[in-house]
Design a protein around this motif. Structure first.
Motif, PDB file in Angstrom:
ATOM      1  N   ALA A  35     -29.853  32.840  68.817  1.00  0.00           N
ATOM      2  CA  ALA A  35     -29.807  34.205  69.343  1.00  0.00           C
ATOM      3  C   ALA A  35     -30.946  34.437  70.342  1.00  0.00           C
ATOM      4  O   ALA A  35     -30.749  35.054  71.389  1.00  0.00           O
ATOM      5  CB  ALA A  35     -29.882  35.218  68.203  1.00  0.00           C
ATOM      6  N   LEU A  36     -32.127  33.926  70.036  1.00  0.00           N
ATOM      7  CA  LEU A  36     -33.263  34.058  70.959  1.00  0.00           C
ATOM      8  C   LEU A  36     -33.009  33.303  72.257  1.00  0.00           C
ATOM      9  O   LEU A  36     -33.330  33.803  73.346  1.00  0.00           O
ATOM     10  CB  LEU A  36     -34.553  33.573  70.292  1.00  0.00           C
ATOM     11  N   ILE A  37     -32.422  32.132  72.176  1.00  0.00           N
ATOM     12  CA  ILE A  37     -32.078  31.372  73.387  1.00  0.00           C
ATOM     13  C   ILE A  37     -31.050  32.141  74.201  1.00  0.00           C
ATOM     14  O   ILE A  37     -31.164  32.265  75.424  1.00  0.00           O
ATOM     15  CB  ILE A  37     -31.556  29.968  73.020  1.00  0.00           C
ATOM     16  N   PHE A  38     -30.033  32.681  73.532  1.00  0.00           N
ATOM     17  CA  PHE A  38     -28.981  33.437  74.205  1.00  0.00           C
ATOM     18  C   PHE A  38     -29.570  34.628  74.948  1.00  0.00           C
ATOM     19  O   PHE A  38     -29.298  34.846  76.127  1.00  0.00           O
ATOM     20  CB  PHE A  38     -27.941  33.896  73.184  1.00  0.00           C
ATOM     21  N   VAL A  39     -30.401  35.396  74.280  1.00  0.00           N
ATOM     22  CA  VAL A  39     -30.991  36.596  74.878  1.00  0.00           C
ATOM     23  C   VAL A  39     -31.918  36.225  76.035  1.00  0.00           C
ATOM     24  O   VAL A  39     -31.883  36.854  77.091  1.00  0.00           O
ATOM     25  CB  VAL A  39     -31.732  37.423  73.806  1.00  0.00           C
ATOM     26  N   SER A  40     -32.718  35.200  75.844  1.00  0.00           N
ATOM     27  CA  SER A  40     -33.640  34.827  76.913  1.00  0.00           C
ATOM     28  C   SER A  40     -32.901  34.298  78.129  1.00  0.00           C
ATOM     29  O   SER A  40     -33.322  34.539  79.259  1.00  0.00           O
ATOM     30  CB  SER A  40     -34.671  33.806  76.423  1.00  0.00           C
ATOM     31  N   SER A  41     -31.790  33.624  77.935  1.00  0.00           N
ATOM     32  CA  SER A  41     -31.029  33.134  79.090  1.00  0.00           C
ATOM     33  C   SER A  41     -30.353  34.288  79.818  1.00  0.00           C
ATOM     34  O   SER A  41     -30.203  34.262  81.032  1.00  0.00           O
ATOM     35  CB  SER A  41     -29.997  32.089  78.665  1.00  0.00           C
ATOM     36  N   TYR A  42     -29.975  35.322  79.102  1.00  0.00           N
ATOM     37  CA  TYR A  42     -29.383  36.501  79.719  1.00  0.00           C
ATOM     38  C   TYR A  42     -30.413  37.229  80.582  1.00  0.00           C
ATOM     39  O   TYR A  42     -30.132  37.662  81.683  1.00  0.00           O
ATOM     40  CB  TYR A  42     -28.835  37.439  78.650  1.00  0.00           C
ATOM     41  N   LEU A  43     -31.618  37.334  80.093  1.00  0.00           N
ATOM     42  CA  LEU A  43     -32.671  38.042  80.815  1.00  0.00           C
ATOM     43  C   LEU A  43     -33.262  37.224  81.948  1.00  0.00           C
ATOM     44  O   LEU A  43     -33.929  37.770  82.814  1.00  0.00           O
ATOM     45  CB  LEU A  43     -33.788  38.445  79.853  1.00  0.00           C
ATOM     46  N   ASP A  44     -33.013  35.943  81.949  1.00  0.00           N
ATOM     47  CA  ASP A  44     -33.588  35.056  82.950  1.00  0.00           C
ATOM     48  C   ASP A  44     -33.248  35.482  84.367  1.00  0.00           C
ATOM     49  O   ASP A  44     -34.065  35.355  85.270  1.00  0.00           O
ATOM     50  CB  ASP A  44     -33.111  33.625  82.695  1.00  0.00           C
ATOM     51  N   ASP A  45     -32.057  35.999  84.591  1.00  0.00           N
ATOM     52  CA  ASP A  45     -31.621  36.356  85.933  1.00  0.00           C
ATOM     53  C   ASP A  45     -31.817  37.831  86.265  1.00  0.00           C
ATOM     54  O   ASP A  45     -31.419  38.273  87.326  1.00  0.00           O
ATOM     55  CB  ASP A  45     -30.143  36.000  86.122  1.00  0.00           C
ATOM     56  N   MET A  69     -27.215  22.804  76.477  1.00  0.00           N
ATOM     57  CA  MET A  69     -27.664  23.593  75.350  1.00  0.00           C
ATOM     58  C   MET A  69     -26.427  24.155  74.646  1.00  0.00           C
ATOM     59  O   MET A  69     -25.602  24.827  75.244  1.00  0.00           O
ATOM     60  CB  MET A  69     -28.573  24.710  75.868  1.00  0.00           C
ATOM     61  N   LYS A  70     -26.308  23.850  73.396  1.00  0.00           N
ATOM     62  CA  LYS A  70     -25.137  24.251  72.623  1.00  0.00           C
ATOM     63  C   LYS A  70     -25.478  25.468  71.766  1.00  0.00           C
ATOM     64  O   LYS A  70     -26.379  25.419  70.940  1.00  0.00           O
ATOM     65  CB  LYS A  70     -24.692  23.089  71.743  1.00  0.00           C
ATOM     66  N   LEU A  71     -24.767  26.550  72.011  1.00  0.00           N
ATOM     67  CA  LEU A  71     -24.954  27.777  71.222  1.00  0.00           C
ATOM     68  C   LEU A  71     -23.689  28.000  70.401  1.00  0.00           C
ATOM     69  O   LEU A  71     -22.932  28.937  70.640  1.00  0.00           O
ATOM     70  CB  LEU A  71     -25.244  28.967  72.139  1.00  0.00           C
ATOM     71  N   ASP A  72     -23.483  27.164  69.428  1.00  0.00           N
ATOM     72  CA  ASP A  72     -22.250  27.224  68.651  1.00  0.00           C
ATOM     73  C   ASP A  72     -22.259  28.296  67.565  1.00  0.00           C
ATOM     74  O   ASP A  72     -21.249  28.520  66.913  1.00  0.00           O
ATOM     75  CB  ASP A  72     -21.936  25.858  68.045  1.00  0.00           C
ATOM     76  N   ARG A  73     -23.351  28.987  67.398  1.00  0.00           N
ATOM     77  CA  ARG A  73     -23.417  30.065  66.405  1.00  0.00           C
ATOM     78  C   ARG A  73     -23.240  31.444  67.027  1.00  0.00           C
ATOM     79  O   ARG A  73     -23.193  32.439  66.321  1.00  0.00           O
ATOM     80  CB  ARG A  73     -24.736  29.996  65.645  1.00  0.00           C
ATOM     81  N   ILE A  74     -23.177  31.505  68.335  1.00  0.00           N
ATOM     82  CA  ILE A  74     -22.945  32.773  69.028  1.00  0.00           C
ATOM     83  C   ILE A  74     -21.460  32.830  69.361  1.00  0.00           C
ATOM     84  O   ILE A  74     -20.952  32.007  70.110  1.00  0.00           O
ATOM     85  CB  ILE A  74     -23.779  32.882  70.319  1.00  0.00           C
ATOM     86  N   ILE A  75     -20.773  33.791  68.782  1.00  0.00           N
ATOM     87  CA  ILE A  75     -19.328  33.903  68.906  1.00  0.00           C
ATOM     88  C   ILE A  75     -18.970  35.223  69.589  1.00  0.00           C
ATOM     89  O   ILE A  75     -19.520  36.265  69.256  1.00  0.00           O
ATOM     90  CB  ILE A  75     -18.661  33.881  67.505  1.00  0.00           C
ATOM     91  N   GLU A  89     -27.393  35.902  54.391  1.00  0.00           N
ATOM     92  CA  GLU A  89     -26.409  35.120  55.136  1.00  0.00           C
ATOM     93  C   GLU A  89     -26.978  34.551  56.436  1.00  0.00           C
ATOM     94  O   GLU A  89     -26.413  33.635  57.030  1.00  0.00           O
ATOM     95  CB  GLU A  89     -25.154  35.956  55.429  1.00  0.00           C
ATOM     96  N   LEU A  90     -28.101  35.090  56.897  1.00  0.00           N
ATOM     97  CA  LEU A  90     -28.731  34.590  58.120  1.00  0.00           C
ATOM     98  C   LEU A  90     -29.466  33.285  57.850  1.00  0.00           C
ATOM     99  O   LEU A  90     -30.029  33.083  56.778  1.00  0.00           O
ATOM    100  CB  LEU A  90     -29.723  35.609  58.677  1.00  0.00           C
ATOM    101  N   GLU A  91     -29.462  32.428  58.861  1.00  0.00           N
ATOM    102  CA  GLU A  91     -30.170  31.158  58.786  1.00  0.00           C
ATOM    103  C   GLU A  91     -31.109  31.037  59.985  1.00  0.00           C
ATOM    104  O   GLU A  91     -30.902  31.697  61.004  1.00  0.00           O
ATOM    105  CB  GLU A  91     -29.167  29.998  58.782  1.00  0.00           C
ATOM    106  N   GLU A  92     -32.106  30.199  59.851  1.00  0.00           N
ATOM    107  CA  GLU A  92     -33.085  30.017  60.922  1.00  0.00           C
ATOM    108  C   GLU A  92     -32.417  29.614  62.238  1.00  0.00           C
ATOM    109  O   GLU A  92     -32.791  30.075  63.308  1.00  0.00           O
ATOM    110  CB  GLU A  92     -34.128  28.960  60.517  1.00  0.00           C
ATOM    111  N   GLU A  93     -31.393  28.782  62.174  1.00  0.00           N
ATOM    112  CA  GLU A  93     -30.692  28.357  63.385  1.00  0.00           C
ATOM    113  C   GLU A  93     -29.981  29.526  64.054  1.00  0.00           C
ATOM    114  O   GLU A  93     -29.857  29.567  65.281  1.00  0.00           O
ATOM    115  CB  GLU A  93     -29.708  27.227  63.074  1.00  0.00           C
ATOM    116  N   ASP A  94     -29.513  30.499  63.274  1.00  0.00           N
ATOM    117  CA  ASP A  94     -28.915  31.713  63.853  1.00  0.00           C
ATOM    118  C   ASP A  94     -29.931  32.426  64.735  1.00  0.00           C
ATOM    119  O   ASP A  94     -29.630  32.840  65.856  1.00  0.00           O
ATOM    120  CB  ASP A  94     -28.451  32.677  62.757  1.00  0.00           C
TER     121      ASP A  94
END
Length: 80
Positions: free
Chosen positions: A57-67, A1-7, A48-53
């Motif tokens: 971000a939702l994937i990032f947050v959900s993966s953080y909460l997964d554990d 899973m590539k999260l190239d918009r999260i910096i 400036e926000l896009e749907e992919e952003d």
């Protein structure tokens, strides 16, 4: 899973995960999603926000909460 918009840049926004090179943190974007129930209104306020952003971000947050296990009060405990 590539999260190239999260910096993460230690010199920007105190090293908090941000959306692309914007000054919008992932945390702030989650707050904005809660505030703006209408995405069209969100995009109007933050063009400036896009749907992919949002998707990343939702994937990032959900993966953080997964554990993490977060104890929530039981509805039976708060009803009394």
């Amino acid at each position: 899973m590539k999260l190239d918009r999260i910096i993460v840049n230690p010199k920007r926004m105190n090293g908090q995960p941000c959306i692309r090179n914007l000054r919008i943190t992932v945390r702030r974007l989650m707050e904005l999603l809660a505030i703006y129930s209408d995405r069209a209104e969100l995009y109007q306020e933050f063009p400036e926000l896009e749907e992919e952003d949002i998707r990343q971000a939702l994937i990032f947050v959900s993966s953080y909460l997964d554990d993490r296990i977060i104890q929530l009060p039981s509805i039976y405990e708060t009803a009394a």
